[in-house]
Design a protein around this motif. Structure first.
Motif, PDB file in Angstrom:
ATOM      1  N   PHE A 268       0.827  -1.207   0.000  1.00  0.00           N
ATOM      2  CA  PHE A 268       0.000   0.000   0.000  1.00  0.00           C
ATOM      3  C   PHE A 268       0.860   1.254   0.000  1.00  0.00           C
ATOM      4  N   LEU A 269       1.902   1.275   0.821  1.00  0.00           N
ATOM      5  CA  LEU A 269       2.763   2.457   0.946  1.00  0.00           C
ATOM      6  C   LEU A 269       3.534   2.744  -0.345  1.00  0.00           C
ATOM      7  N   LYS A 270       3.706   1.736  -1.183  1.00  0.00           N
ATOM      8  CA  LYS A 270       4.440   1.900  -2.430  1.00  0.00           C
ATOM      9  C   LYS A 270       3.544   2.339  -3.593  1.00  0.00           C
ATOM     10  N   LYS A 271       2.247   2.439  -3.329  1.00  0.00           N
ATOM     11  CA  LYS A 271       1.318   2.861  -4.387  1.00  0.00           C
ATOM     12  C   LYS A 271       1.561   4.321  -4.760  1.00  0.00           C
ATOM     13  N   ARG A 272       1.169   4.663  -5.970  1.00  0.00           N
ATOM     14  CA  ARG A 272       1.269   6.047  -6.418  1.00  0.00           C
ATOM     15  C   ARG A 272       0.380   6.935  -5.547  1.00  0.00           C
ATOM     16  N   TYR A 273       0.912   8.101  -5.227  1.00  0.00           N
ATOM     17  CA  TYR A 273       0.204   9.053  -4.366  1.00  0.00           C
ATOM     18  C   TYR A 273      -1.214   9.322  -4.859  1.00  0.00           C
ATOM     19  N   ASP A 274      -1.346   9.559  -6.154  1.00  0.00           N
ATOM     20  CA  ASP A 274      -2.650   9.946  -6.710  1.00  0.00           C
ATOM     21  C   ASP A 274      -3.585   8.767  -6.955  1.00  0.00           C
ATOM     22  N   SER A 275      -3.129   7.545  -6.650  1.00  0.00           N
ATOM     23  CA  SER A 275      -3.984   6.367  -6.841  1.00  0.00           C
ATOM     24  C   SER A 275      -4.590   5.875  -5.528  1.00  0.00           C
ATOM     25  N   ILE A 276      -4.278   6.579  -4.436  1.00  0.00           N
ATOM     26  CA  ILE A 276      -4.751   6.167  -3.109  1.00  0.00           C
ATOM     27  C   ILE A 276      -6.017   6.935  -2.745  1.00  0.00           C
ATOM     28  N   SER A 277      -7.060   6.211  -2.363  1.00  0.00           N
ATOM     29  CA  SER A 277      -8.324   6.846  -1.985  1.00  0.00           C
ATOM     30  C   SER A 277      -8.358   7.138  -0.484  1.00  0.00           C
ATOM     31  N   GLU A 278      -9.246   8.043  -0.099  1.00  0.00           N
ATOM     32  CA  GLU A 278      -9.402   8.371   1.316  1.00  0.00           C
ATOM     33  C   GLU A 278      -9.968   7.188   2.096  1.00  0.00           C
ATOM     34  N   ASP A 279     -10.787   6.372   1.450  1.00  0.00           N
ATOM     35  CA  ASP A 279     -11.331   5.185   2.118  1.00  0.00           C
ATOM     36  C   ASP A 279     -10.216   4.214   2.493  1.00  0.00           C
ATOM     37  N   GLU A 280      -9.248   4.054   1.583  1.00  0.00           N
ATOM     38  CA  GLU A 280      -8.108   3.171   1.873  1.00  0.00           C
ATOM     39  C   GLU A 280      -7.312   3.688   3.063  1.00  0.00           C
ATOM     40  N   ILE A 281      -7.097   4.988   3.095  1.00  0.00           N
ATOM     41  CA  ILE A 281      -6.350   5.589   4.202  1.00  0.00           C
ATOM     42  C   ILE A 281      -7.083   5.373   5.521  1.00  0.00           C
ATOM     43  N   THR A 282      -8.398   5.570   5.518  1.00  0.00           N
ATOM     44  CA  THR A 282      -9.195   5.388   6.730  1.00  0.00           C
ATOM     45  C   THR A 282      -9.103   3.951   7.232  1.00  0.00           C
ATOM     46  N   ILE A 283      -9.132   3.000   6.316  1.00  0.00           N
ATOM     47  CA  ILE A 283      -9.015   1.581   6.685  1.00  0.00           C
ATOM     48  C   ILE A 283      -7.697   1.315   7.387  1.00  0.00           C
ATOM     49  N   TRP A 284      -6.599   1.871   6.826  1.00  0.00           N
ATOM     50  CA  TRP A 284      -5.288   1.635   7.422  1.00  0.00           C
ATOM     51  C   TRP A 284      -5.107   2.385   8.739  1.00  0.00           C
ATOM     52  N   LEU A 285      -5.702   3.549   8.842  1.00  0.00           N
ATOM     53  CA  LEU A 285      -5.651   4.268  10.119  1.00  0.00           C
ATOM     54  C   LEU A 285      -6.305   3.435  11.218  1.00  0.00           C
ATOM     55  N   ASP A 286      -7.419   2.803  10.896  1.00  0.00           N
ATOM     56  CA  ASP A 286      -8.114   1.958  11.871  1.00  0.00           C
ATOM     57  C   ASP A 286      -7.308   0.710  12.208  1.00  0.00           C
ATOM     58  N   LYS A 287      -6.688   0.097  11.182  1.00  0.00           N
ATOM     59  CA  LYS A 287      -5.866  -1.095  11.412  1.00  0.00           C
ATOM     60  C   LYS A 287      -4.679  -0.784  12.323  1.00  0.00           C
ATOM     61  N   ILE A 288      -4.046   0.354  12.072  1.00  0.00           N
ATOM     62  CA  ILE A 288      -2.883   0.754  12.870  1.00  0.00           C
ATOM     63  C   ILE A 288      -3.285   1.017  14.315  1.00  0.00           C
ATOM     64  N   LYS A 289      -4.440   1.649  14.490  1.00  0.00           N
ATOM     65  CA  LYS A 289      -4.929   1.912  15.845  1.00  0.00           C
ATOM     66  C   LYS A 289      -5.277   0.611  16.571  1.00  0.00           C
ATOM     67  N   GLU A 290      -5.890  -0.338  15.840  1.00  0.00           N
ATOM     68  CA  GLU A 290      -6.275  -1.625  16.432  1.00  0.00           C
ATOM     69  C   GLU A 290      -5.072  -2.405  16.947  1.00  0.00           C
ATOM     70  N   LYS A 291      -3.922  -2.206  16.326  1.00  0.00           N
ATOM     71  CA  LYS A 291      -2.697  -2.893  16.755  1.00  0.00           C
ATOM     72  C   LYS A 291      -2.041  -2.220  17.964  1.00  0.00           C
ATOM     73  N   GLY A 292      -2.668  -1.155  18.462  1.00  0.00           N
ATOM     74  CA  GLY A 292      -2.130  -0.475  19.646  1.00  0.00           C
ATOM     75  C   GLY A 292      -1.061   0.548  19.342  1.00  0.00           C
ATOM     76  N   ALA A 293      -0.868   0.865  18.054  1.00  0.00           N
ATOM     77  CA  ALA A 293       0.213   1.790  17.681  1.00  0.00           C
ATOM     78  C   ALA A 293      -0.024   3.202  18.206  1.00  0.00           C
ATOM     79  N   LEU A 294      -1.296   3.604  18.311  1.00  0.00           N
ATOM     80  CA  LEU A 294      -1.601   4.942  18.825  1.00  0.00           C
ATOM     81  C   LEU A 294      -1.215   5.051  20.299  1.00  0.00           C
ATOM     82  N   ASP A 295      -1.610   4.055  21.094  1.00  0.00           N
ATOM     83  CA  ASP A 295      -1.247   4.044  22.515  1.00  0.00           C
ATOM     84  C   ASP A 295       0.263   4.013  22.692  1.00  0.00           C
ATOM     85  N   LEU A 296       0.919   3.157  21.911  1.00  0.00           N
ATOM     86  CA  LEU A 296       2.375   3.019  22.017  1.00  0.00           C
ATOM     87  C   LEU A 296       3.094   4.314  21.640  1.00  0.00           C
ATOM     88  N   SER A 297       2.555   5.033  20.675  1.00  0.00           N
ATOM     89  CA  SER A 297       3.179   6.276  20.219  1.00  0.00           C
ATOM     90  C   SER A 297       3.031   7.388  21.257  1.00  0.00           C
TER      91      SER A 297
END
Length: 380
Positions: free
Chosen positions: A306-335
């Motif tokens: 996902f991170l290697k995708k072209r900037y202009d090919s990434i949708s906001e929905d995809e970003i929201t999905i990954w933001l939620d996944k990262i939070k679910e792994k506890g990365a927000l608390d750890l940060s």
């Protein structure tokens, strides 16, 4: 009538975009009042002793500095016009206040301290202009960035203009020529250090071999160098000699600043539009680093693709999905916890050095934490 109608439609969509952005930001942080690490960070900031600092004491100086900066760069030329846009776009003048505070602590005259403050503000603005260009950020402080408003070529030239002006300001200080030469040398070293840090950050995008110590090392070079610059120059003009270890806690504040910046991007607290712009740019920020530490091989593989995708090919929905996944792994608390630990580390090291540095580091750390806690409270 058609013109009025078109403007009304555009205005409507701008308002709707801002409302949607506000809703997304609010949804990302509404649970933080239950986050133990966020509460600990907020409490830690409240307990930092800032009895020596009063912001109102610097208002007159800042007003004068804004006027002087405009006089130096904002002439009737095209570059002068663009410089005016950049300087009037806002900003807290944190580097200027830091220079004034350090100069006061080291016993330096107003004439010298004002030159140091302007020099550091010019370098800071140059770094913002070039960073926005390289990251393709379209907003800065809620306004179009220089490259977005005036084009890539103007952004390169304007950044260079600010850099050259910083050397000019230092050269005009009425002080011992030897001290001026040392200050100019330190300015040059800091710029080179920052450029190296920026290049490492760009080359390490979507690089999952990057370790947390590499992330922190880059932050010390890129961000810590610019934070320590006003203090280093002030110490030079004080006539005292300090070795590099003396400034170590200031480089740690650079790590704290970067973590805060990454958290602000994740939560959508930065004035650059929607949350997760780092994800869209493929940046290896602190939340992604903590996610990788706790993710499966399959999750790592999918995120890297996902991170290697072209900037202009990434949708906001995809970003929201990954933001939620990262939070679910506890990365927000750890940060949040990571920011707390780095902040404590910087203050503890400075306390063991001397009271002058301890006051400066306390001010810097408090300002860094306040940047994120204040914005979070605003959306609660």
């Amino acid at each position: 009538r058609e013109l009025v109608s078109t403007r009304s439609v555009v205005h409507f969509f701008i308002i709707m975009e801002r409302l949607n952005t506000f809703k997304i930001k609010k949804s990302r942080i509404h649970n933080l009042n239950l986050n133990k690490n966020w509460i600990n960070l907020n409490d830690f900031q409240k307990n930092i002793d800032l009895s020596f600092f009063n912001h109102s004491n610097y208002k007159a100086d800042l007003k004068l500095l804004n006027k002087k900066m405009s006089e130096i760069l904002c002439d009737d030329s095209w570059m002068g016009h663009c410089a005016k846009y950049q300087l009037r776009s806002g900003g807290k003048r944190f580097r200027a206040i830091l220079a004034l505070l350090a100069s006061k602590i080291f016993g330096i005259s107003n004439q010298v301290s004002h030159h140091i403050a302007i020099c550091c503000e010019f370098i800071h603005n140059a770094s913002l202009i070039h960073d926005d260009l390289q990251d393709r950020d379209i907003l800065r402080r809620g306004l179009p960035t220089i490259w977005n408003r005036f084009g890539d070529h103007t952004a390169i030239n304007l950044g260079d203009l600010f850099i050259s002006a910083s050397f000019e300001v230092i050269s005009k200080i009425k002080a011992d020529p030897d001290l001026k030469c040392k200050a100019i040398e330190e300015l040059s070293k800091t710029i080179k250090q920052t450029v190296k840090g920026q290049s490492v950050e760009i080359l390490s995008r979507s690089d999952f071999n990057l370790k947390m110590q590499d992330y922190e090392s880059t932050a010390r070079a890129k961000t810590g160098g610019l934070i320590s610059l006003p203090i280093k120059i002030a110490s030079i003009f004080s006539g005292n000699t300090y070795d590099e270890n003396y400034f170590k806690p200031l480089y740690e504040t650079g790590v704290a600043y970067q973590i805060q910046d990454d958290l602000s991007d994740f939560l959508g607290l930065k004035e650059r539009g929607l949350p997760g712009r780092d994800l869209k740019e493929g940046k290896m920020n602190v939340l992604i680093m903590h996610f990788i530490e706790n993710a499966s091989q399959g999750e790592k593989y999918i995120l890297q693709k996902f991170l290697k995708k072209r900037y202009d090919s990434i949708s906001e929905d995809e970003i929201t999905i990954w933001l939620d996944k990262i939070k679910e792994k506890g990365a927000l608390d750890l940060s949040f916890n990571h920011l707390n630990k780095v902040s404590e580390r910087a203050i503890n090291i400075s306390n063991k050095t001397d009271c002058k540095l301890s006051r400066i580091v306390s001010f810097v750390i408090s300002s860094i934490i306040t940047r994120i806690t204040k914005n979070i409270k605003k959306f609660k």
